[in-house]
Design a protein around this motif. Sequence first.
Motif, PDB file in Angstrom:
ATOM      1  N   THR A  71      70.356  27.185  -0.053  1.00 50.31           N
ATOM      2  CA  THR A  71      71.365  27.148   1.005  1.00 50.31           C
ATOM      3  C   THR A  71      70.705  26.987   2.367  1.00 50.31           C
ATOM      4  OG1 THR A  71      71.344  29.558   1.271  1.00 50.31           O
ATOM      5  CG2 THR A  71      72.880  28.633  -0.363  1.00 50.31           C
ATOM      6  N   GLU A  72      71.545  26.728   3.372  1.00 48.30           N
ATOM      7  CA  GLU A  72      71.053  26.564   4.726  1.00 48.30           C
ATOM      8  C   GLU A  72      70.427  27.841   5.246  1.00 48.30           C
ATOM      9  OE1 GLU A  72      70.139  24.296   8.013  1.00 48.30           O
ATOM     10  OE2 GLU A  72      71.060  23.633   6.131  1.00 48.30           O
ATOM     11  N   GLU A  73      70.926  29.001   4.755  1.00 50.88           N
ATOM     12  CA  GLU A  73      70.361  30.279   5.187  1.00 50.88           C
ATOM     13  C   GLU A  73      68.933  30.475   4.681  1.00 50.88           C
ATOM     14  OE1 GLU A  73      73.328  29.891   3.884  1.00 50.88           O
ATOM     15  OE2 GLU A  73      74.540  30.254   5.694  1.00 50.88           O
ATOM     16  N   GLN A  74      68.539  29.737   3.678  1.00 49.76           N
ATOM     17  CA  GLN A  74      67.189  29.861   3.099  1.00 49.76           C
ATOM     18  C   GLN A  74      66.256  28.769   3.610  1.00 49.76           C
ATOM     19  OE1 GLN A  74      68.673  29.653  -0.976  1.00 49.76           O
ATOM     20  NE2 GLN A  74      68.017  31.772  -1.320  1.00 49.76           N
ATOM     21  N   ARG A  75      66.610  28.152   4.723  1.00 45.70           N
ATOM     22  CA  ARG A  75      65.840  27.030   5.235  1.00 45.70           C
ATOM     23  C   ARG A  75      64.403  27.428   5.572  1.00 45.70           C
ATOM     24  NH1 ARG A  75      67.744  23.905   8.773  1.00 45.70           N
ATOM     25  NH2 ARG A  75      65.904  23.677  10.108  1.00 45.70           N
ATOM     26  N   ASN A  76      64.184  28.653   6.053  1.00 43.72           N
ATOM     27  CA  ASN A  76      62.814  29.075   6.387  1.00 43.72           C
ATOM     28  C   ASN A  76      61.950  29.158   5.136  1.00 43.72           C
ATOM     29  OD1 ASN A  76      63.308  29.253   9.142  1.00 43.72           O
ATOM     30  ND2 ASN A  76      63.967  31.394   9.029  1.00 43.72           N
ATOM     31  N   GLN A  77      62.516  29.653   4.028  1.00 38.54           N
ATOM     32  CA  GLN A  77      61.761  29.706   2.781  1.00 38.54           C
ATOM     33  C   GLN A  77      61.491  28.297   2.253  1.00 38.54           C
ATOM     34  OE1 GLN A  77      62.777  32.764  -0.161  1.00 38.54           O
ATOM     35  NE2 GLN A  77      64.445  33.409   1.207  1.00 38.54           N
ATOM     36  N   VAL A  78      62.486  27.415   2.425  1.00 37.42           N
ATOM     37  CA  VAL A  78      62.285  26.028   1.996  1.00 37.42           C
ATOM     38  C   VAL A  78      61.198  25.362   2.841  1.00 37.42           C
ATOM     39  CG1 VAL A  78      63.377  23.769   1.817  1.00 37.42           C
ATOM     40  CG2 VAL A  78      64.638  25.820   1.138  1.00 37.42           C
ATOM     41  N   ARG A  79      61.205  25.616   4.134  1.00 36.05           N
ATOM     42  CA  ARG A  79      60.225  25.001   5.025  1.00 36.05           C
ATOM     43  C   ARG A  79      58.800  25.404   4.655  1.00 36.05           C
ATOM     44  NH1 ARG A  79      60.520  24.979  11.670  1.00 36.05           N
ATOM     45  NH2 ARG A  79      58.593  23.787  12.021  1.00 36.05           N
ATOM     46  N   GLU A  80      58.631  26.599   4.128  1.00 35.41           N
ATOM     47  CA  GLU A  80      57.291  27.073   3.775  1.00 35.41           C
ATOM     48  C   GLU A  80      56.711  26.345   2.566  1.00 35.41           C
ATOM     49  OE1 GLU A  80      57.800  31.222   3.227  1.00 35.41           O
ATOM     50  OE2 GLU A  80      57.943  31.678   5.378  1.00 35.41           O
ATOM     51  N   LEU A  81      57.511  25.516   1.899  1.00 34.14           N
ATOM     52  CA  LEU A  81      57.003  24.715   0.784  1.00 34.14           C
ATOM     53  C   LEU A  81      56.465  23.364   1.226  1.00 34.14           C
ATOM     54  CD1 LEU A  81      59.851  25.323  -1.859  1.00 34.14           C
ATOM     55  CD2 LEU A  81      57.804  26.699  -1.436  1.00 34.14           C
ATOM     56  N   ILE A  82      56.769  22.984   2.482  1.00 37.77           N
ATOM     57  CA  ILE A  82      56.401  21.663   2.992  1.00 37.77           C
ATOM     58  C   ILE A  82      55.107  21.762   3.795  1.00 37.77           C
ATOM     59  CG2 ILE A  82      57.163  19.714   4.398  1.00 37.77           C
ATOM     60  CD1 ILE A  82      60.032  20.676   3.949  1.00 37.77           C
ATOM     61  N   ASN A  83      54.215  20.822   3.602  1.00 37.92           N
ATOM     62  CA  ASN A  83      52.958  20.801   4.333  1.00 37.92           C
ATOM     63  C   ASN A  83      53.210  20.585   5.819  1.00 37.92           C
ATOM     64  OD1 ASN A  83      50.371  19.434   5.454  1.00 37.92           O
ATOM     65  ND2 ASN A  83      49.742  20.232   3.468  1.00 37.92           N
ATOM     66  N   PRO A  84      52.518  21.324   6.694  1.00 36.53           N
ATOM     67  CA  PRO A  84      52.725  21.133   8.147  1.00 36.53           C
ATOM     68  C   PRO A  84      52.462  19.710   8.621  1.00 36.53           C
ATOM     69  CG  PRO A  84      51.475  23.144   7.707  1.00 36.53           C
ATOM     70  CD  PRO A  84      51.584  22.409   6.412  1.00 36.53           C
ATOM     71  N   TYR A  85      51.612  18.970   7.899  1.00 33.43           N
ATOM     72  CA  TYR A  85      51.290  17.603   8.302  1.00 33.43           C
ATOM     73  C   TYR A  85      52.290  16.583   7.759  1.00 33.43           C
ATOM     74  CZ  TYR A  85      46.769  19.365   9.860  1.00 33.43           C
ATOM     75  OH  TYR A  85      45.769  20.056  10.511  1.00 33.43           O
ATOM     76  N   ALA A  86      53.287  17.033   6.968  1.00 38.03           N
ATOM     77  CA  ALA A  86      54.277  16.092   6.431  1.00 38.03           C
ATOM     78  C   ALA A  86      55.094  15.458   7.542  1.00 38.03           C
ATOM     79  CB  ALA A  86      55.189  16.816   5.439  1.00 38.03           C
ATOM     80  N   SER A  87      55.398  16.223   8.589  1.00 38.48           N
ATOM     81  CA  SER A  87      56.166  15.657   9.712  1.00 38.48           C
ATOM     82  C   SER A  87      55.364  14.574  10.424  1.00 38.48           C
ATOM     83  CB  SER A  87      56.556  16.772  10.684  1.00 38.48           C
ATOM     84  OG  SER A  87      55.395  17.421  11.203  1.00 38.48           O
ATOM     85  N   VAL A  88      54.038  14.750  10.499  1.00 41.41           N
ATOM     86  CA  VAL A  88      53.188  13.720  11.116  1.00 41.41           C
ATOM     87  C   VAL A  88      53.200  12.448  10.269  1.00 41.41           C
ATOM     88  CG1 VAL A  88      50.848  13.174  11.875  1.00 41.41           C
ATOM     89  CG2 VAL A  88      51.733  15.493  12.157  1.00 41.41           C
ATOM     90  N   ALA A  89      53.135  12.638   8.944  1.00 41.52           N
ATOM     91  CA  ALA A  89      53.187  11.473   8.052  1.00 41.52           C
ATOM     92  C   ALA A  89      54.527  10.751   8.174  1.00 41.52           C
ATOM     93  CB  ALA A  89      52.961  11.918   6.612  1.00 41.52           C
ATOM     94  N   LEU A  90      55.627  11.509   8.300  1.00 40.64           N
ATOM     95  CA  LEU A  90      56.943  10.894   8.478  1.00 40.64           C
ATOM     96  C   LEU A  90      57.014  10.146   9.812  1.00 40.64           C
ATOM     97  CD1 LEU A  90      59.853  10.462   7.584  1.00 40.64           C
ATOM     98  CD2 LEU A  90      60.428  12.680   8.591  1.00 40.64           C
ATOM     99  N   ARG A  91      56.485  10.742  10.859  1.00 35.41           N
ATOM    100  CA  ARG A  91      56.484  10.078  12.162  1.00 35.41           C
ATOM    101  C   ARG A  91      55.718   8.761  12.114  1.00 35.41           C
ATOM    102  NH1 ARG A  91      52.459  12.579  16.224  1.00 35.41           N
ATOM    103  NH2 ARG A  91      51.154  11.348  14.795  1.00 35.41           N
ATOM    104  N   ASP A  92      54.520   8.784  11.507  1.00 42.09           N
ATOM    105  CA  ASP A  92      53.712   7.564  11.432  1.00 42.09           C
ATOM    106  C   ASP A  92      54.405   6.491  10.600  1.00 42.09           C
ATOM    107  OD1 ASP A  92      51.832   8.861  12.956  1.00 42.09           O
ATOM    108  OD2 ASP A  92      50.570   9.435  11.243  1.00 42.09           O
ATOM    109  N   ALA A  93      55.066   6.917   9.507  1.00 39.20           N
ATOM    110  CA  ALA A  93      55.767   5.949   8.659  1.00 39.20           C
ATOM    111  C   ALA A  93      56.922   5.296   9.416  1.00 39.20           C
ATOM    112  CB  ALA A  93      56.276   6.639   7.395  1.00 39.20           C
ATOM    113  N   LEU A  94      57.627   6.087  10.219  1.00 39.66           N
ATOM    114  CA  LEU A  94      58.756   5.537  10.973  1.00 39.66           C
ATOM    115  C   LEU A  94      58.268   4.642  12.114  1.00 39.66           C
ATOM    116  CD1 LEU A  94      61.798   5.575  11.022  1.00 39.66           C
ATOM    117  CD2 LEU A  94      61.723   7.523  12.582  1.00 39.66           C
ATOM    118  N   LYS A  95      57.147   4.982  12.724  1.00 38.73           N
ATOM    119  CA  LYS A  95      56.590   4.121  13.765  1.00 38.73           C
ATOM    120  C   LYS A  95      56.156   2.785  13.174  1.00 38.73           C
ATOM    121  CE  LYS A  95      53.692   5.744  16.750  1.00 38.73           C
ATOM    122  NZ  LYS A  95      52.535   6.470  17.343  1.00 38.73           N
TER     123      LYS A  95
END
Length: 424
Positions: free
Chosen positions: A103-127
């Motif tokens: 659920t949306e209330e568990q977003r912090n626990q979900v976020r802890e499964l994602i690598n911190p550098y995944a957002s950088v990879a997404l940014r580079d892919a979109l650029k």
Amino acid sequence: MTDQRSQAEIVRQSLKRRYRKERRFRAYGVLAIAIALGALLTLFTDIIGKGYTGFMKTTITMDVQLDGEMMYLDDPTDERQIKMADFVEPLIQALIKEIPGATEEQRNQVRELINPYASVALRDALKANPEWLGTTQTMTFLSHTDVDVYVKHAGDAAYSIKLNDQQKAWVDELQERGVIETSFNDVFFSGGDSRDPSKAGILGAIVGSLLTMFVTLILSFPIGVAAAIYLEEFAPQNKFTDFIEVNINNLAAVPSIIFGLLGLAVFINLFGMPRSVPVVGGLVLTLMTLPTIIISSRAAIKSVPPSIREAAEGIGASKMQVVLHHVLPLAMPGMLTGSIIGMAQALGETAPLLLIGMVAFIVDVPDGFFDSATVLPVQVFLWAGSPELAFIERASAAIMVLLTFLISMNALAIWMRKRLERRW
């Protein structure tokens, strides 16, 4: 007759004692070899057991909705908007959709499964692909280090699992569905060091080692061979040359850290050269390797039969021609073998390089001899002392790579010796 029988009995008893001593001596030798092989087997088993997982990575594959409103992004080509955009939220929403019951209330626990550098990879892919904005793309990212440790070492007491029970259940479910998978860790061979174990690689250390070894080779081999030729063929036999020979032999036994202190005092403090660069590292390792190359080269020159020199001189060759045209080509295989062994020793050194600053945290892969760099042994030292247990497998994997280089260099030396040596 009695005296003869008693003497024969004494001889038999003496032979029995001698044979028993010989059997015991052989048994001691076999036992020593067995202990050495057992210790070597234990060492390799421990390294491989801890390091083979370092060659695997854990990834998460999911459908990411690249919604401009969600990311606060209208134009992916606008650098200002790219810097202000939120690339984490699409990843969280995509993973929530993949997790049953999240659920949306568990977003912090979900976020802890994602690598911190995944957002950088997404940014580079979109650029790189601005047309993706407003679409949904199936993308693969590295998982968080805690997820990586759980997937690889769930039953290993040596690794502490930091995920809670809910997160463990999610990871198990995602593994069953193929969202979370393990594959060959190409990141380990294509990146530099990182604070995040899942992103840490050895490419920077390998390039730094190659640059340092190149400097060492082009300096130590010609200087060492020239010194050996002079001492063996041209130097007069007097107290001064005896003093030089004794000191060369002593330098071969000097602890390597002393050469590091010498390099720090001379190359950095006196000459003002930069710290943590391959040139300084190569100069320090050259000083350490020279005695080994000189000693092995002199032994190779001595192995050339005197008849070769006498025959060349008999047909009118000068001393220089005898050395360059006859002695040196015949001694070169032994010189090369000794040089390769010396280079292998230099490749595995850590202590002298620590003192000249090659212990620094280097993220970028060096482009030249004057760029900040580290080497494989120092990289192992850094990872082994890291508080993150996930670096244990990275350090062991790096040791396996280093051992592969060392074994290959020693095998090359043995092959060259067998292939090129001449028996007289």
